[in-house]
Design an enzyme around this catalytic site. Structure first.
Site, mmCIF file in Angstrom:
data_model
loop_
_atom_site.group_PDB
_atom_site.id
_atom_site.type_symbol
_atom_site.label_atom_id
_atom_site.label_comp_id
_atom_site.label_asym_id
_atom_site.label_seq_id
_atom_site.Cartn_x
_atom_site.Cartn_y
_atom_site.Cartn_z
ATOM 1 N N ASP A 231 0.858 -1.189 0.000
ATOM 2 C CA ASP A 231 0.000 0.000 0.000
ATOM 3 C C ASP A 231 0.890 1.233 0.000
ATOM 4 O O ASP A 231 2.009 1.204 0.520
ATOM 5 C CB ASP A 231 -0.902 0.004 1.249
ATOM 6 C CG ASP A 231 -2.037 1.012 1.158
ATOM 7 O OD1 ASP A 231 -1.766 2.228 1.241
ATOM 8 O OD2 ASP A 231 -3.194 0.591 1.017
ATOM 9 N N ALA B 20 -1.667 0.307 12.567
ATOM 10 C CA ALA B 20 -1.363 -1.125 12.463
ATOM 11 C C ALA B 20 -1.391 -1.584 11.016
ATOM 12 O O ALA B 20 -0.535 -2.368 10.586
ATOM 13 C CB ALA B 20 -2.353 -1.934 13.299
ATOM 14 N N TYR B 21 -2.370 -1.104 10.270
ATOM 15 C CA TYR B 21 -2.465 -1.455 8.846
ATOM 16 C C TYR B 21 -1.214 -1.022 8.102
ATOM 17 O O TYR B 21 -0.601 -1.808 7.361
ATOM 18 C CB TYR B 21 -3.704 -0.796 8.241
ATOM 19 C CG TYR B 21 -3.806 -0.930 6.735
ATOM 20 C CD1 TYR B 21 -4.379 -2.053 6.154
ATOM 21 C CD2 TYR B 21 -3.347 0.088 5.902
ATOM 22 C CE1 TYR B 21 -4.467 -2.177 4.772
ATOM 23 C CE2 TYR B 21 -3.440 -0.014 4.523
ATOM 24 C CZ TYR B 21 -4.004 -1.146 3.962
ATOM 25 O OH TYR B 21 -4.082 -1.266 2.603
ATOM 26 N N ALA B 22 -0.795 0.234 8.289
ATOM 27 C CA ALA B 22 0.370 0.749 7.585
ATOM 28 C C ALA B 22 1.632 -0.024 7.961
ATOM 29 O O ALA B 22 2.454 -0.357 7.101
ATOM 30 C CB ALA B 22 0.545 2.236 7.887
ATOM 31 N N SER C 173 1.832 -3.107 9.008
ATOM 32 C CA SER C 173 1.793 -4.466 8.461
ATOM 33 C C SER C 173 2.092 -4.475 6.967
ATOM 34 O O SER C 173 2.725 -5.410 6.449
ATOM 35 C CB SER C 173 0.434 -5.120 8.740
ATOM 36 O OG SER C 173 -0.615 -4.464 8.046
#
Length: 236
Positions: free
Chosen positions: A135, A147-149, A151
């Site tokens: 991403d 957390a998304y970034a 991961s």
């Protein structure tokens, strides 16, 4: 028979579009999905071999890996598209969210790459491919999706390690999209704000992703790289 391509998360959006693209070009598709959509029935009717897998359940992941290895001798590519997107509140850290993000974007690609490395090495083509979908925020971070970034950054780093480990037979690259396609319910104010973040103020479109995947798989000289599909956001 052509070597099959394994795509995780084929129920909608990029995963679905890629699965259709390969099937329409007579490339067998093995796919995973967690939730059932009408698209799953469509892909099945087109000839895809689909598995319902909850990647958060270890036993289901192990069962999936064994099923694929028992039914297929070789793979042309693995495309890691399965993803989750859970915002967290910084003032109330949530370990469960962090663990889920790291599982779906880090642990699962790590496990599947190792589990299916032999099948990729067995491809009858000159080379096989692993493609990770990361991403844009892997390089920028995110205030609302920490957390998304993190991961996705971990997944981008896995690209480097696996490219080294699996060369020269298997190429490993990643694709880092920003805005590819709006959802049907997105309002005009949100759309305008989103496109204005890039130098090229528009949706990228699924064709950009498909063309990039096709290029990576055709290439004989690209590995360990991340392809940014972001409309020039880094310069805005």
């Amino acid at each position: 028979m052509n070597n099959p391509v394994l795509i995780t998360g084929v129920g909608k959006r990029i995963g679905y579009q890629l699965a259709k693209h390969f099937l329409e070009n007579d490339v067998p598709v093995i796919g995973t999905y967690r939730s059932h959509y009408d698209t799953i029935d469509e892909l099945t009717q087109m000839g895809a071999k689909l598995f319902q897998v909850d990647f958060y359940v270890t036993a289901k992941v192990d069962e999936f890996c064994e099923s694929v290895k028992s039914q297929f001798d070789h793979l042309r590519a693995i495309i890691h598209n399965a993803s989750d997107w859970i915002p967290e509140k910084v003032e109330r850290p949530n370990d469960e969210i962090f663990d889920k993000m790291m599982t779906i974007h880090g642990k699962i690609p790590y496990q599947l790459n190792l589990a299916f490395a032999d099948l990729l090495s067995n491809t009858t083509d000159d080379m096989a491919d692993i493609i990770h979908f990361t991403d844009y925020v892997a390089q920028t971070g995110s205030k609302k999706h920490i957390a998304y970034a993190a991961s996705k950054a971990a997944l981008e780093n896995l690209t480097l390690s696996f490219a080294t480990l699996l060369s020269p037979k298997i190429k490993v690259n990643s694709i880092a999209p920003a805005l590819i396609k709006f959802n049907p319910g997105d309002d005009e104010a949100y759309k305008q704000k989103a496109v204005n973040k890039a130098l090229l103020p528009r949706e990228g479109g699924y064709s950009e992703v498909i063309d990039t995947v096709d290029y990576i798989m055709r290439s004989q000289y690209v590995t360990g790289r991340c392809f940014a599909l972001d409309g020039g956001r880094h310069l805005k």
